[in-house]
Design a protein around this motif. Structure first.
Motif, PDB file in Angstrom:
ATOM      1  N   GLY A 216       0.003  22.103  -0.994  1.00  0.00           N
ATOM      2  CA  GLY A 216       0.770  21.554  -0.768  1.00  0.00           C
ATOM      3  C   GLY A 216       0.928  20.689   0.396  1.00  0.00           C
ATOM      4  N   ILE A 217       0.869  21.632   1.296  1.00  0.00           N
ATOM      5  CA  ILE A 217       1.395  20.584   2.867  1.00  0.00           C
ATOM      6  C   ILE A 217       0.297  19.995   3.619  1.00  0.00           C
ATOM      7  CG2 ILE A 217       1.446  21.840   5.374  1.00  0.00           C
ATOM      8  CD1 ILE A 217       1.831  24.680   3.782  1.00  0.00           C
ATOM      9  N   VAL A 218      -1.120  20.547   3.470  1.00  0.00           N
ATOM     10  CA  VAL A 218      -2.465  18.950   3.203  1.00  0.00           C
ATOM     11  C   VAL A 218      -2.348  18.442   2.038  1.00  0.00           C
ATOM     12  CG1 VAL A 218      -4.607  18.871   4.101  1.00  0.00           C
ATOM     13  CG2 VAL A 218      -2.696  19.828   5.412  1.00  0.00           C
ATOM     14  N   LYS A 219      -2.155  17.386   2.159  1.00  0.00           N
ATOM     15  CA  LYS A 219      -2.329  16.545   0.671  1.00  0.00           C
ATOM     16  C   LYS A 219      -4.028  16.741   0.164  1.00  0.00           C
ATOM     17  CE  LYS A 219      -0.057  13.202   1.682  1.00  0.00           C
ATOM     18  NZ  LYS A 219       0.253  11.660   1.723  1.00  0.00           N
ATOM     19  N   ARG A 220      -4.504  16.340   1.463  1.00  0.00           N
ATOM     20  CA  ARG A 220      -6.082  15.753   1.242  1.00  0.00           C
ATOM     21  C   ARG A 220      -6.914  15.830   2.689  1.00  0.00           C
ATOM     22  NH1 ARG A 220      -7.935  10.318   1.843  1.00  0.00           N
ATOM     23  NH2 ARG A 220      -6.300   9.104   1.854  1.00  0.00           N
ATOM     24  N   MET A 221      -8.063  16.553   2.784  1.00  0.00           N
ATOM     25  CA  MET A 221      -9.029  16.534   3.462  1.00  0.00           C
ATOM     26  C   MET A 221     -10.518  16.283   3.154  1.00  0.00           C
ATOM     27  SD  MET A 221      -8.757  18.899   6.152  1.00  0.00           S
ATOM     28  CE  MET A 221      -9.829  18.879   7.033  1.00  0.00           C
ATOM     29  N   GLY A 222     -10.335  14.394   4.289  1.00  0.00           N
ATOM     30  CA  GLY A 222     -11.525  14.326   3.900  1.00  0.00           C
ATOM     31  C   GLY A 222     -11.412  13.132   4.852  1.00  0.00           C
ATOM     32  N   LEU A 223     -11.895  11.162   4.647  1.00  0.00           N
ATOM     33  CA  LEU A 223     -12.472  10.642   5.400  1.00  0.00           C
ATOM     34  C   LEU A 223     -11.033   9.711   4.792  1.00  0.00           C
ATOM     35  CD1 LEU A 223     -15.060  11.309   4.983  1.00  0.00           C
ATOM     36  CD2 LEU A 223     -15.806   9.275   4.841  1.00  0.00           C
ATOM     37  N   ILE A 224      -9.969   9.520   6.324  1.00  0.00           N
ATOM     38  CA  ILE A 224      -8.899   8.489   5.860  1.00  0.00           C
ATOM     39  C   ILE A 224     -10.312   6.679   6.293  1.00  0.00           C
ATOM     40  CG2 ILE A 224      -6.507   8.455   7.305  1.00  0.00           C
ATOM     41  CD1 ILE A 224      -7.749  11.373   6.024  1.00  0.00           C
ATOM     42  N   VAL A 225      -9.845   6.645   5.193  1.00  0.00           N
ATOM     43  CA  VAL A 225     -10.338   4.969   5.872  1.00  0.00           C
ATOM     44  C   VAL A 225      -9.080   3.661   5.976  1.00  0.00           C
ATOM     45  CG1 VAL A 225     -10.564   3.366   3.823  1.00  0.00           C
ATOM     46  CG2 VAL A 225     -11.469   5.603   3.252  1.00  0.00           C
ATOM     47  N   ARG A 226      -9.604   3.215   6.106  1.00  0.00           N
ATOM     48  CA  ARG A 226      -8.247   1.855   6.780  1.00  0.00           C
ATOM     49  C   ARG A 226      -8.471   0.613   5.581  1.00  0.00           C
ATOM     50  NH1 ARG A 226      -6.739   1.656  11.867  1.00  0.00           N
ATOM     51  NH2 ARG A 226      -7.534   3.506  13.452  1.00  0.00           N
ATOM     52  N   HIS A 227      -7.317   0.313   4.962  1.00  0.00           N
ATOM     53  CA  HIS A 227      -8.073  -0.108   4.025  1.00  0.00           C
ATOM     54  C   HIS A 227      -8.688  -1.551   4.019  1.00  0.00           C
ATOM     55  CE1 HIS A 227      -4.015   0.494   4.662  1.00  0.00           C
ATOM     56  NE2 HIS A 227      -3.500  -1.439   4.432  1.00  0.00           N
ATOM     57  N   HIS A 228      -7.908  -2.601   4.949  1.00  0.00           N
ATOM     58  CA  HIS A 228      -8.284  -3.659   5.649  1.00  0.00           C
ATOM     59  C   HIS A 228      -9.187  -4.138   5.217  1.00  0.00           C
ATOM     60  CE1 HIS A 228      -3.922  -5.572   5.958  1.00  0.00           C
ATOM     61  NE2 HIS A 228      -3.482  -4.601   6.491  1.00  0.00           N
ATOM     62  N   GLU A 229      -9.733  -2.708   6.349  1.00  0.00           N
ATOM     63  CA  GLU A 229     -11.747  -3.427   6.682  1.00  0.00           C
ATOM     64  C   GLU A 229     -12.676  -3.516   5.342  1.00  0.00           C
ATOM     65  OE1 GLU A 229      -9.711  -2.587  10.119  1.00  0.00           O
ATOM     66  OE2 GLU A 229      -9.593  -1.660   8.429  1.00  0.00           O
ATOM     67  N   PHE A 230     -11.973  -2.643   4.699  1.00  0.00           N
ATOM     68  CA  PHE A 230     -12.695  -2.562   3.449  1.00  0.00           C
ATOM     69  C   PHE A 230     -12.406  -3.554   2.154  1.00  0.00           C
ATOM     70  CE2 PHE A 230     -13.796   2.306   4.459  1.00  0.00           C
ATOM     71  CZ  PHE A 230     -14.542   1.729   4.493  1.00  0.00           C
ATOM     72  N   GLY A 231     -12.143  -4.266   2.683  1.00  0.00           N
ATOM     73  CA  GLY A 231     -11.573  -5.983   1.697  1.00  0.00           C
ATOM     74  C   GLY A 231     -10.032  -5.955   0.893  1.00  0.00           C
ATOM     75  N   TYR A 232      -9.268  -4.918   0.976  1.00  0.00           N
ATOM     76  CA  TYR A 232      -7.796  -4.582   1.203  1.00  0.00           C
ATOM     77  C   TYR A 232      -6.746  -5.524   1.561  1.00  0.00           C
ATOM     78  CZ  TYR A 232      -9.386  -1.257  -2.593  1.00  0.00           C
ATOM     79  OH  TYR A 232     -10.573  -0.363  -3.704  1.00  0.00           O
ATOM     80  N   GLN A 233      -6.947  -6.296   1.524  1.00  0.00           N
ATOM     81  CA  GLN A 233      -5.849  -7.640   1.939  1.00  0.00           C
ATOM     82  C   GLN A 233      -5.199  -8.031   1.683  1.00  0.00           C
ATOM     83  OE1 GLN A 233      -7.147  -8.444   5.579  1.00  0.00           O
ATOM     84  NE2 GLN A 233      -8.947  -7.351   5.698  1.00  0.00           N
ATOM     85  N   ALA A 234      -4.577  -7.927   0.976  1.00  0.00           N
ATOM     86  CA  ALA A 234      -3.096  -8.405  -0.214  1.00  0.00           C
ATOM     87  C   ALA A 234      -2.904  -7.020  -0.755  1.00  0.00           C
ATOM     88  CB  ALA A 234      -3.329  -9.132  -1.613  1.00  0.00           C
ATOM     89  N   ASN A 235      -1.986  -6.573   0.202  1.00  0.00           N
ATOM     90  CA  ASN A 235      -0.918  -5.630   0.024  1.00  0.00           C
ATOM     91  C   ASN A 235       0.522  -5.551  -0.221  1.00  0.00           C
ATOM     92  OD1 ASN A 235      -3.472  -3.639   0.680  1.00  0.00           O
ATOM     93  ND2 ASN A 235      -3.238  -4.368   2.495  1.00  0.00           N
TER      94      ASN A 235
END
Length: 330
Positions: free
Chosen positions: A212-231
């Protein structure tokens, strides 16, 4: 979005293969080629849809960090945000709808270095008190974004206690903060930067994920660019003897992307329980926040909602310094 890119983003925000040629393994799973996968990742990174391919370190396991906030006059907001961004340890910085309107995350190799950075920001900003809101307990800390479908919530271990890193692990963590190179053998390239072999890199990363030192390995997404604008960041003032129970209930709700307990900063800031909802509609996010009250037995606990207005910075947390930087700090 291109179907292959969509499959990549939906399928590999976690679970990046720990094999010498991970992009070849992904290509096999998606019916593509290694070159196509690397090309798609390069294009997604180039247009800012993903910030990097790599690791998310669990808060509190490596180095030190905290959420912080300032109340900045509107006329000075861009100026102060730029001042805050100038510190390499600041990885997220947002304007939010509230009197406390500038919210940012600061990380450092240790608590004393973190305090020096916070003191410097408070002094240079000249906006009065800086709220310092370290995390006490995490209930759900993941921030993955399924696109085009509802995905089951993954169980993400929240480890406890500071991890003890030797010299080789610190070198690897420092290199890993930059993300993986988009090349056929990224773990070998990472090892070359850290002074480790490819097999050592893969072995250590596997141990960190299991612990649990690293939570995950993968693609780190920028949420605004995928339409998550109301945060919205929702904060509650919950009785201390009930905060853990409430936090676990909130964390189990699928549309809650983050949930944790933080220290209060009295008398300026009374709230101790935080949840994040990343949505595509402000109206729907407000409905979801209202649902949480009854669903999670929050009763009459006072709460506030802070929607994001502007993103000033979003990048990787930097808990470990390179050897050169450590020498520079003495």
């Amino acid at each position: 979005m291109d179907p292959l890119a969509l499959s990549l983003v939906n399928g590999y925000q976690r679970g990046l293969p720990l094999t010498p040629r991970p992009f070849h393994a992904i290509a096999g799973a998606l019916g593509s080629t290694e070159d196509e996968i690397i090309g798609q990742l390069t294009a997604l990174t180039g247009r800012g849809a993903i910030s990097r391919v790599g690791a998310i370190f669990a808060p509190g396991r490596v180095g030190a960090g905290t959420l912080a906030a300032l109340s900045v006059p509107a006329a000075r907001l861009a100026e102060v945000a730029a001042l805050v961004n100038a510190h390499p340890g600041v990885n997220h910085n947002y304007e939010r709808e509230h009197g406390w309107n500038l919210w940012f995350v600061v990380t450092a190799p240790d608590a004393s270095r973190l305090k020096r950075v916070l003191d410097a920001i408070e002094s240079r900003a000249g906006c009065g008190t800086l709220l310092r809101l370290p995390m006490i307990e995490g209930y759900h800390i993941d921030l993955g974004f399924p696109l085009g479908a509802t995905a089951a919530r993954a169980a993400v271990p929240v480890g406890r206690g500071r991890a003890r890193l030797g010299d080789r692990e610190r070198a690897l963590a420092a290199a890993l903060q930059e993300g993986l190179e988009l090349v056929p053998a990224p773990y070998a390239a990472l090892g070359a930067r850290a002074g480790l072999t490819e097999s050592e890199v893969i072995g250590v990363l596997g141990e960190w994920l299991e612990a649990g030192i690293v939570k995950r390995m993968g693609l780190i997404v920028r949420h605004h660019e995928f339409g998550y604008q109301a945060n919205a960041m929702v904060v509650w003032d919950v009785a201390d003897d009930r905060v853990a129970d409430c936090g676990r209930r909130i964390a189990a709700v699928p549309y809650v992307t983050l949930c944790y307990r933080r220290a209060r900063c009295l008398p300026q800031w009374r709230y101790n329980l935080y949840g994040m909802i990343h949505g595509q509609s402000r109206a729907r996010v407000l409905e979801q926040i209202a649902e949480l009250g009854a669903r999670c037995d929050l009763g009459d606990y006072p709460y506030d909602v802070l929607f994001s207005r502007r993103r000033f910075k979003q990048g990787a947390a930097r808990y470990v310094e390179s050897a050169a930087a450590e020498v520079a700090h003495g």
